[in-house]
Motif scaffolding. Structure first.
Motif, short mmCIF file in Angstrom:
data_model
loop_
_atom_site.label_atom_id
_atom_site.label_comp_id
_atom_site.label_asym_id
_atom_site.label_seq_id
_atom_site.Cartn_x
_atom_site.Cartn_y
_atom_site.Cartn_z
N PHE A 16 5.79 -3.14 -4.47
CA PHE A 16 4.36 -3.00 -4.18
C PHE A 16 3.86 -1.62 -4.63
O PHE A 16 2.82 -1.50 -5.27
CB PHE A 16 4.11 -3.20 -2.68
N THR A 20 1.39 -0.77 -7.76
CA THR A 20 0.16 -0.03 -7.42
C THR A 20 0.01 1.19 -8.31
O THR A 20 -1.09 1.48 -8.79
CB THR A 20 0.16 0.36 -5.94
N MET A 23 -1.04 -0.08 -11.78
CA MET A 23 -2.41 -0.57 -11.80
C MET A 23 -3.42 0.57 -11.61
O MET A 23 -4.51 0.53 -12.19
CB MET A 23 -2.62 -1.64 -10.72
N SER A 27 -6.21 1.47 -14.24
CA SER A 27 -7.61 1.53 -13.84
C SER A 27 -8.25 2.86 -14.26
O SER A 27 -9.39 2.88 -14.72
CB SER A 27 -7.72 1.36 -12.32
N THR A 44 -0.01 6.24 -3.05
CA THR A 44 1.24 5.55 -3.35
C THR A 44 2.43 6.49 -3.26
O THR A 44 3.56 6.04 -3.06
CB THR A 44 1.24 4.90 -4.75
N LEU A 89 -4.58 1.17 0.74
CA LEU A 89 -3.95 0.55 -0.43
C LEU A 89 -4.27 -0.94 -0.51
O LEU A 89 -4.56 -1.47 -1.59
CB LEU A 89 -2.44 0.78 -0.41
N ILE A 90 -4.28 -1.61 0.61
CA ILE A 90 -4.64 -3.03 0.62
C ILE A 90 -6.11 -3.20 0.26
O ILE A 90 -6.48 -4.09 -0.52
CB ILE A 90 -4.30 -3.66 1.98
N TRP A 92 -7.84 -1.24 -1.64
CA TRP A 92 -7.95 -0.98 -3.08
C TRP A 92 -7.53 -2.21 -3.87
O TRP A 92 -8.17 -2.57 -4.86
CB TRP A 92 -7.09 0.22 -3.45
N TRP A 93 -6.47 -2.88 -3.46
CA TRP A 93 -6.03 -4.09 -4.15
C TRP A 93 -7.07 -5.19 -4.06
O TRP A 93 -7.30 -5.92 -5.03
CB TRP A 93 -4.69 -4.58 -3.60
N MET A 96 -9.92 -4.22 -6.42
CA MET A 96 -9.48 -4.38 -7.80
C MET A 96 -9.44 -5.85 -8.19
O MET A 96 -9.86 -6.22 -9.29
CB MET A 96 -8.08 -3.77 -8.00
N THR A 97 -8.92 -6.69 -7.31
CA THR A 97 -8.83 -8.12 -7.61
C THR A 97 -10.21 -8.73 -7.75
O THR A 97 -10.46 -9.51 -8.68
CB THR A 97 -8.04 -8.84 -6.49
#
Length: 113
Positions: A16, A20, A23, A27, A44, A89-90, A92-93, A96-97
């Motif tokens: 993970f 991260t 990605m 980004s 991270t 972090l979650i 951000w994911w 991003m998604t």
């Protein structure tokens, strides 16, 4: 004997963070959501270190996840801080998604016209 999490969980945990990092750098290079990617990149590296230092003091007989969740429920400030790092972090994911899916839909519409 100290309890610990299963090896596959540890592999997924570090995978993970590795994904991260990749990605976040992608980004930043693509200039997409840079204002969110820089903190994600920093977190991270900070999150596993903060988690490690936090979990050093866990008592014998509980694994890392049990100890962490018990202390979040108790309201331990450091546990809540570490939880906030994971939460970012979650977040951000998710952003991003959503951004990736919306830009993909726009590209498909442009190709159709």
């Amino acid at each position: 004997m100290w309890e610990t999490l299963l090896p596959w969980f540890t592999v997924l945990y570090f995978l993970f963070f590795l994904i991260t990092i990749v990605m976040a750098i992608w980004s930043i290079r693509r200039k997409r959501l840079e204002d969110l990617a820089y903190p994600a990149l920093a977190m991270t590296f900070i999150t596993p270190i903060a988690t490690l230092f936090y979990l050093i003091g866990r008592p014998e007989g509980s694994n890392e996840l049990e100890y962490f969740l018990q202390n979040v429920v108790k309201g331990d400030v450091m546990a809540i801080f570490v939880l906030a790092l994971y939460g970012y972090l979650i977040f951000w994911w998710v952003v991003m998604t959503m951004k990736w899916k919306s830009s993909k839909a726009v590209n498909i519409n442009k190709e159709a016209n």
